[in-house]
Design a protein around this motif. Structure first.
Motif, PDB file in Angstrom:
ATOM      1  N   HIS A 170       1.630  -3.338 -12.567  1.00 39.72           N
ATOM      2  CA  HIS A 170       0.500  -2.954 -13.427  1.00 39.72           C
ATOM      3  C   HIS A 170       0.057  -1.522 -13.141  1.00 39.72           C
ATOM      4  N   GLN A 171       0.307  -1.075 -11.916  1.00 45.90           N
ATOM      5  CA  GLN A 171      -0.052   0.293 -11.518  1.00 45.90           C
ATOM      6  C   GLN A 171       0.942   1.324 -12.063  1.00 45.90           C
ATOM      7  N   GLY A 172       2.126   0.823 -12.496  1.00 46.58           N
ATOM      8  CA  GLY A 172       3.107   1.732 -13.077  1.00 46.58           C
ATOM      9  C   GLY A 172       4.504   1.647 -12.529  1.00 46.58           C
ATOM     10  N   SER A 232       0.828  -1.208   0.000  1.00 42.65           N
ATOM     11  CA  SER A 232       0.000   0.000   0.000  1.00 42.65           C
ATOM     12  C   SER A 232       0.862   1.257   0.000  1.00 42.65           C
ATOM     13  N   ASP A 240       0.750  -6.382  -8.958  1.00 41.84           N
ATOM     14  CA  ASP A 240      -0.269  -5.330  -8.936  1.00 41.84           C
ATOM     15  C   ASP A 240       0.370  -3.949  -9.046  1.00 41.84           C
ATOM     16  N   LEU A 241       1.493  -3.761  -8.346  1.00 42.23           N
ATOM     17  CA  LEU A 241       2.182  -2.463  -8.382  1.00 42.23           C
ATOM     18  C   LEU A 241       2.828  -2.217  -9.744  1.00 42.23           C
ATOM     19  N   ILE A 291       3.268   5.768  -6.039  1.00 45.02           N
ATOM     20  CA  ILE A 291       2.976   5.745  -7.479  1.00 45.02           C
ATOM     21  C   ILE A 291       1.834   6.710  -7.795  1.00 45.02           C
ATOM     22  N   ASP A 292       0.801   6.662  -6.973  1.00 44.16           N
ATOM     23  CA  ASP A 292      -0.355   7.548  -7.184  1.00 44.16           C
ATOM     24  C   ASP A 292       0.030   9.022  -7.058  1.00 44.16           C
ATOM     25  N   GLY A 323       2.165   1.855  -3.373  1.00 39.70           N
ATOM     26  CA  GLY A 323       1.061   2.259  -4.236  1.00 39.70           C
ATOM     27  C   GLY A 323       0.730   3.737  -4.091  1.00 39.70           C
TER      28      GLY A 323
END
Length: 291
Positions: A43-45, A16, A40-41, A22-23, A19
């Motif tokens: 894929h998040q970038g 988290s 997942d991370l 990244i956001d 994440g």
């Protein structure tokens, strides 16, 4: 300041935390021992790196959130580790709960290489990490803290510089000592309510907010105890590690910590029964005799 962060450790909390970075439009490079945990991370970038060396060389800020002091020592001080590969001026931020003396050692060696070292353990569990509301306890230099504050603010809200290297870890030990006895009290409270014929959910409505008994553990972990939800927001095995570090340091300082010692004893019993990968709220099982 550069926006490139190298992040090592994507467990219950680290995933988290990374994440959120990244956001917040930081360029995040990742490395973990198990790449599948980072998918997942990615894929998040996030950008995957195959090893610590390549991650270190591609980052200006390195954040580690791993399991044990031995992991921290290997990452930072091991052959071809972070300190060996970081370029001068890199910020090294260890957010693992680790040993204060190790934090001091890393800071000393980092300074020799013109690196900026900060120990910044956190509290708040999976909930705090998901919501970006962790308490972050920082040890390091004021100037380094000021420079990294925007990064910390992405992951947490209660962010305090406690003093020089190692101070963040000592503060986290104080935090864990408090939680150790609190978890016993929460478990005993729930058991008392049940034996008295009360609805423990209703009891929590009265005692978990606004009153003198209110605490994070009572508000967030007691409901999980009542529901039988033992999924880890924070692993028992990691809490045992923390309590052992705290107990060792307390003994060195000549401090008596009977609550800490008792909590450690109970959690070690749970670990021996195979519950080391459960959340700390599994302490209720000891009081229920359900082992």
């Amino acid at each position: 300041m550069t926006q490139t962060i190298g992040f090592i450790g994507t467990g219950v909390m680290g995933k988290s935390m990374a994440g959120h970075l990244i956001d917040a439009d930081y360029q995040v490079h990742l490395f973990t021992r198990t790449k599948e945990k980072a998918l997942d991370l990615i894929h998040q970038g996030a950008i995957w790196q195959d090893n610590v060396e390549s991650l270190t060389k591609n980052a200006d800020i390195i954040i580690t959130m791993v399991g044990y002091p031995s992991d921290v020592e290997k990452l930072y001080l091991g052959d071809n580790g972070i300190i060996d590969n970081a370029k001068p001026g890199t910020f090294l931020i260890d957010m693992t709960t680790s040993d204060p003396k190790l934090a001091e050692k890393i800071a000393s060696m980092a300074e020799e290489k013109q690196l900026h070292s900060i120990d910044a353990p956190v509290s708040g569990g999976d909930i705090g990490a998901k919501n970006g509301k962790l308490a972050i306890m920082v040890g390091g230099k004021q100037q380094d803290f000021d420079t990294m504050l925007p990064v910390f603010q992405v992951m947490g809200e209660n962010i305090v510089l406690q003093g020089p290297a190692g101070s963040g870890q000592h503060t986290k030990m104080a935090n864990q000592i408090n939680i150790a006895s609190t978890m016993i009290g929460v478990s005993e409270s729930i058991m008392y309510a049940k034996k008295a014929g009360l609805d423990p959910v209703q009891v929590l409505q009265s005692i978990s907010t606004g009153g003198a008994a209110a605490s994070f553990s009572l508000s967030n972990l007691a409901p999980r105890m009542i529901e039988g939800d033992l999924e880890p927001g924070f692993y028992i095995k990691h809490f045992i590690k923390d309590m052992k570090i705290a107990l060792t340091n307390a003994e060195k300082m000549g401090i008596k910590t009977p609550g800490l010692a008792l909590s450690l004893e109970l959690y070690e019993e749970l670990a021996k029964k195979g519950l080391e990968d459960r959340g700390t709220q599994a302490l209720i099982k000891w009081f229920e005799g359900d082992l």
